[in-house]
Structures are given as C-alpha cells and as structure tokens.
Design an enzyme around this catalytic site. Structure first.
Site, short mmCIF file in Angstrom:
data_model
loop_
_atom_site.label_atom_id
_atom_site.label_comp_id
_atom_site.label_asym_id
_atom_site.label_seq_id
_atom_site.Cartn_x
_atom_site.Cartn_y
_atom_site.Cartn_z
N GLY A 154 0.73 -13.41 -3.88
CA GLY A 154 -0.22 -14.52 -4.01
C GLY A 154 -1.25 -14.61 -2.89
CB ALA A 155 -1.50 -13.51 0.56
N GLY A 156 -3.09 -12.01 -2.18
CA GLY A 156 -4.10 -11.01 -2.54
C GLY A 156 -5.21 -11.63 -3.39
CG LEU A 192 1.11 -11.94 4.61
CD1 LEU A 192 1.13 -12.80 5.86
CD2 LEU A 192 -0.02 -12.43 3.68
CG ASP A 238 8.92 -5.20 0.54
OD1 ASP A 238 8.75 -5.17 -0.69
OD2 ASP A 238 8.78 -4.20 1.28
CB THR A 288 -3.84 -2.34 -14.54
OG1 THR A 288 -5.08 -1.66 -14.66
CG2 THR A 288 -2.77 -1.29 -14.25
CG ASP A 289 -8.12 -1.58 -17.81
OD1 ASP A 289 -7.75 -1.26 -16.66
OD2 ASP A 289 -9.31 -1.81 -18.10
CD GLU A 290 -7.03 1.76 -12.90
OE1 GLU A 290 -6.61 2.86 -12.53
OE2 GLU A 290 -7.73 1.03 -12.19
CE1 TYR A 302 -2.44 -0.42 -9.25
CE2 TYR A 302 -4.15 0.42 -10.71
CZ TYR A 302 -3.39 -0.64 -10.23
OH TYR A 302 -3.59 -1.90 -10.74
CE LYS A 312 0.37 -2.99 -12.00
NZ LYS A 312 0.92 -4.19 -11.28
NE ARG A 317 -10.91 6.72 -7.60
CZ ARG A 317 -11.02 5.45 -8.02
NH1 ARG A 317 -11.03 5.16 -9.29
NH2 ARG A 317 -11.12 4.48 -7.15
N1 LIG Z 1 -7.92 -6.12 -9.20
C1 LIG Z 1 -8.02 -5.70 -10.43
O1 LIG Z 1 -9.11 -5.39 -10.92
C2 LIG Z 1 -6.80 -5.59 -11.31
C3 LIG Z 1 -6.97 -5.29 -12.66
C4 LIG Z 1 -5.85 -5.22 -13.48
C5 LIG Z 1 -4.60 -5.47 -12.95
N2 LIG Z 1 -4.45 -5.74 -11.62
C6 LIG Z 1 -3.09 -6.01 -11.12
O2 LIG Z 1 -3.09 -7.35 -10.67
C7 LIG Z 1 -2.22 -7.49 -9.54
C8 LIG Z 1 -2.95 -8.11 -8.39
O3 LIG Z 1 -4.05 -7.26 -8.05
P1 LIG Z 1 -5.02 -7.62 -6.85
O4 LIG Z 1 -6.32 -6.98 -7.12
O5 LIG Z 1 -4.96 -9.07 -6.57
O6 LIG Z 1 -4.31 -6.84 -5.67
P2 LIG Z 1 -4.45 -7.02 -4.09
O7 LIG Z 1 -4.29 -5.65 -3.53
O8 LIG Z 1 -5.68 -7.80 -3.75
O9 LIG Z 1 -3.21 -7.93 -3.70
C9 LIG Z 1 -1.90 -7.48 -3.73
C10 LIG Z 1 -1.06 -8.46 -2.95
O10 LIG Z 1 0.31 -8.02 -3.02
C11 LIG Z 1 0.88 -8.07 -1.72
N3 LIG Z 1 1.92 -7.05 -1.66
C12 LIG Z 1 1.77 -5.70 -1.66
N4 LIG Z 1 2.97 -5.09 -1.58
C13 LIG Z 1 3.91 -6.08 -1.54
C14 LIG Z 1 5.32 -6.10 -1.47
N5 LIG Z 1 6.01 -4.97 -1.43
N6 LIG Z 1 5.96 -7.29 -1.46
C15 LIG Z 1 5.25 -8.46 -1.50
N7 LIG Z 1 3.90 -8.50 -1.56
C16 LIG Z 1 3.24 -7.33 -1.58
C17 LIG Z 1 -0.28 -7.80 -0.78
O11 LIG Z 1 -0.01 -8.27 0.53
C18 LIG Z 1 -1.40 -8.54 -1.48
O12 LIG Z 1 -1.43 -9.90 -1.06
C19 LIG Z 1 -1.68 -6.09 -9.26
O13 LIG Z 1 -0.40 -5.97 -9.85
C20 LIG Z 1 -2.67 -5.16 -9.95
O14 LIG Z 1 -2.03 -3.98 -10.38
C21 LIG Z 1 -5.52 -5.81 -10.80
#
Ligand SMILES: NC(=O)c1ccc[n+]([C@@H]2O[C@H](COP(=O)([O-])OP(=O)(O)OC[C@H]3O[C@@H](n4cnc5c(N)ncnc54)[C@H](O)[C@@H]3O)[C@@H](O)[C@H]2O)c1
Length: 314
Positions: free
Chosen positions: A9-11, A36, A60, A126-128, A151, A155, A274
């Site tokens: 939730g901090a992401g 974090l 974690d 994710t759609d990926e 990645y 997922k 890439r």
């Molecule tokens: N950003 C996108 O465009 C997108 C699109 C589709 C799906 N997603 C999915 O949505 C989710 C969130 O994506 P986001 O962009 O916010 O990612 P992000 O990288 O911004 O945030 C991920 C968060 O998870 C925390 N984290 C990482 N490893 C951890 C662990 N082992 N234990 C606890 N916390 C941990 C990190 O500290 C961070 O706060 C992910 O599962 C990602 O696969 C993202």
C-alpha cells in the site's frame, strides 16, 4: 467495521487505492503491510497516516510468521495483494526478487488466508501475463497465458497459484488484470512519470526501439474504482480484465507529455530495444463493464492531472 489487509500500500496503485477507499468509506479499517522497497514511500500516504481507520505495518509478504501474526491479531475480512516487484527492466537484469515476492510472497498470503479464513482475496495482476498482441485483437480473461519477461512470468505464476487455492481449497480468490496505470504517486522509473520528471529538467527522454510499442493506459483512480467494484460485486473464482481502451504508442505518449509541458521534441532519443519487448497489449473489458464499470478518465484528462501532480511535487 470490516478490516482489509492491503499489501504494497505504500506503492503507486496501493497508496492511491488506500486514499480512495478511506475517502469513500468510514466503515472499514485498513492495515497496510509494505516492505518499503525503493518503490514504496510512506510520503505517499502522509495525509492519512493519522486516520484512525488506518494502520501501517512494515514487513515482507513472504514472511509467513509476520503474516500469521497480523491475521491472529486482527480479524481480516478482505485481502488485496498489490505488493510486488513491478518493474520489467529490473526483472530482466535481476529476476530473483520477482520470484521471491511475486510468487513466494503471494503463496504465503494465500496460505495464511486459508489457515485463518477470509471473505475475499483479491490478487492484483496485470495484462502482461497474456504476452503480446499484433496490431489487431484483444485479450479476454480466457486468453492463454504467454508471459514474455520474468516480471510477467512471476505474475502469471502467482495467478495460477491463486487460482489453485480457489479450485483446491475453495479460498474466495478473485484476480484482476489491469492495463498500464498512470497517475499521481508513481515512482519515476516507468515511462510516464520518468518522462514527465525528465522533461521538467530538460533531460533526454529515451524511447526503446522505434517507440511504436502500444500500451492501453488506465488512469489509476479508474483502476481503484474497478477494484472497489470487484471487491463488492466480483464473483469468487473469476478473473476481471480492467482497462480503459486508451491505446497509444510510446512515442505518442511521449509527444503528448512534451506538448502539455511546452517542451521541444528534440528531447526524444532512441535506444536499443528492451529484450523481449512486447509489441502491444490491449484488453477486452466486456466482463468488468457488465459488472457496471466505466472508466471516467480519457487519456488526455488523466495525463493533465498527472502532470499537474508532478509539477507540484517535483
Ligand atoms: N503500475 C502498473 O501499471 C500496473 C499495471 C497492472 C498491474 N500492476 C500490479 O499492481 C500492483 C501494484 O503495482 P504498482 O505499480 O503500485 O507497484 P509499485 O512498485 O509502485 O509498488 C509496489 C509496492 O509493494 C511493496 N513491496 C514490494 N515487495 C514487497 C514485499 N516482499 N512485501 C511487502 N511489500 C512489498 C513496495 O515497497 C511498494 O510499496 C503490482 O502487483 C503490479 O504487478 C501494476
């Protein structure tokens, strides 16, 4: 009062979701478990850190004892798993943490949820996981999984394990697969926040290959609304694609950012493509629309709001 355990939730998406949810409802307590990593930032939640319905725990998701402690201490009604290693480029240079967090961590959460019981377990995917498309067609929820980078493969693996917990143990799992999100509070490593922050400093915007790869862009607040809807009305055992039909090439996105910031196109440079760079992602979102979802932000409106936020914060 129901309690939701939110991981990661901090992401970017997780912090937007917590803010959205606490603004909308006063009848839920949110516990945010986040390790974090570089991508997690408590400043993303500064405005709500003292909200009585919010609690942060640093840790974690792969730490089973800690997750068990949280479940034993609080009656967790729902779990939404946002926690992940989320950057494709990082997964190409070092896949191991992706396996640890995205696969092993998800399995720990599923296992503990099974042990203690839960009303719904939402796995944010994710759609990926579907791999890449050519110029035509859309992925629906029944499309085969053909992830092309570590990645995406991590997922997809988590999705399959989550599905198996539903099939085998009847754990009430729902999987959401969204397209590329953009909006405030995103760590500036992914295309949109990186290019906005670079352009603000007149730094180069480096596009992979010819810049013609296509992504389907979803404003993060629309994704939060979709997740809320799925939490309330989604059917357990189901998968929901979430997208907004905002397909753009990376070059188009870059030009739009430069245009809105009044910067020159000469900032654009091209670098070697890439590895295993997927050409196009696009989602058939009929199923989530049938649940009542409609994206509120078109690409330009979302991008303007995103740029305004970065102008204020960077
Ligand atoms: N950003 C996108 O465009 C997108 C699109 C589709 C799906 N997603 C999915 O949505 C989710 C969130 O994506 P986001 O962009 O916010 O990612 P992000 O990288 O911004 O945030 C991920 C968060 O998870 C925390 N984290 C990482 N490893 C951890 C662990 N082992 N234990 C606890 N916390 C941990 C990190 O500290 C961070 O706060 C992910 O599962 C990602 O696969 C993202």
């Amino acid at each position: 009062m129901k309690t939701i355990l939110i991981t990661g939730g901090a992401g970017f998406i997780g912090s937007n979701f917590i803010r959205f949810f606490l603004d909308k409802y006063q009848t839920y307590k949110i516990i945010n478990l986040d390790k974090l990593t570089y991508a997690g930032n408590l400043a993303n939640l500064k405005d709500i850190e003292n909200n009585p319905n919010y609690k942060f725990i640093k840790g974690d998701i792969a730490n089973q004892e800690l997750v068990q402690y949280i479940f034993s201490e609080y009656k967790i009604n729902y779990l939404i798993n946002f926690a992940a290693q989320s950057h494709v480029d990082k997964s190409i240079t070092g896949p191991t943490p992706f396996i640890k967090t995205n696969i092993e961590g998800t399995q720990v959460l599923l296992e503990v949820a099974k042990e203690y019981g839960i009303d719904k377990f939402i796995q944010i995917s994710t759609d990926e996981v579907y791999g890449e498309l050519g110029n035509k067609g859309y992925f629906n929820e029944k499309s085969p999984l053909k992830p092309n980078n570590p990645y995406a493969a991590s997922k997809a693996s988590a999705d399959l394990i989550a599905r198996s917990y539903y099939q085998t143990y009847n754990l009430p799992v729902i999987i959401t697969r969204s397209s590329n999100n953009f909006g405030p509070f995103q760590y500036p490593e992914k295309l949109i926040p990186l290019f906005i922050t670079n352009a603000l400093k007149d730094k180069e915007l480096t596009l992979y290959g010819d810049g013609k790869n296509i992504r389907d862009w979803l404003y993060v607040k629309d994704n939060c609304r979709a997740i809320d809807l799925i939490l309330k009305q989604g059917q357990v055992g189901e998968i929901y694609n979430v997208g907004a039909n905002n397909e753009r090439t990376n070059l188009e996105v870059t030009e739009e950012i430069l245009n809105l910031l009044g910067k020159d196109k000469s900032l654009i440079t091209y670098v070697k493509d890439r590895l295993a760079h997927d050409y196009r992602y696009a989602l058939d979102t009929t199923k989530i629309k049938e649940l009542g979802f409609k994206a509120e932000y078109d690409f330009k409106r979302g991008l303007k709001k995103t740029i305004d936020w970065y102008l204020e914060h960077y």
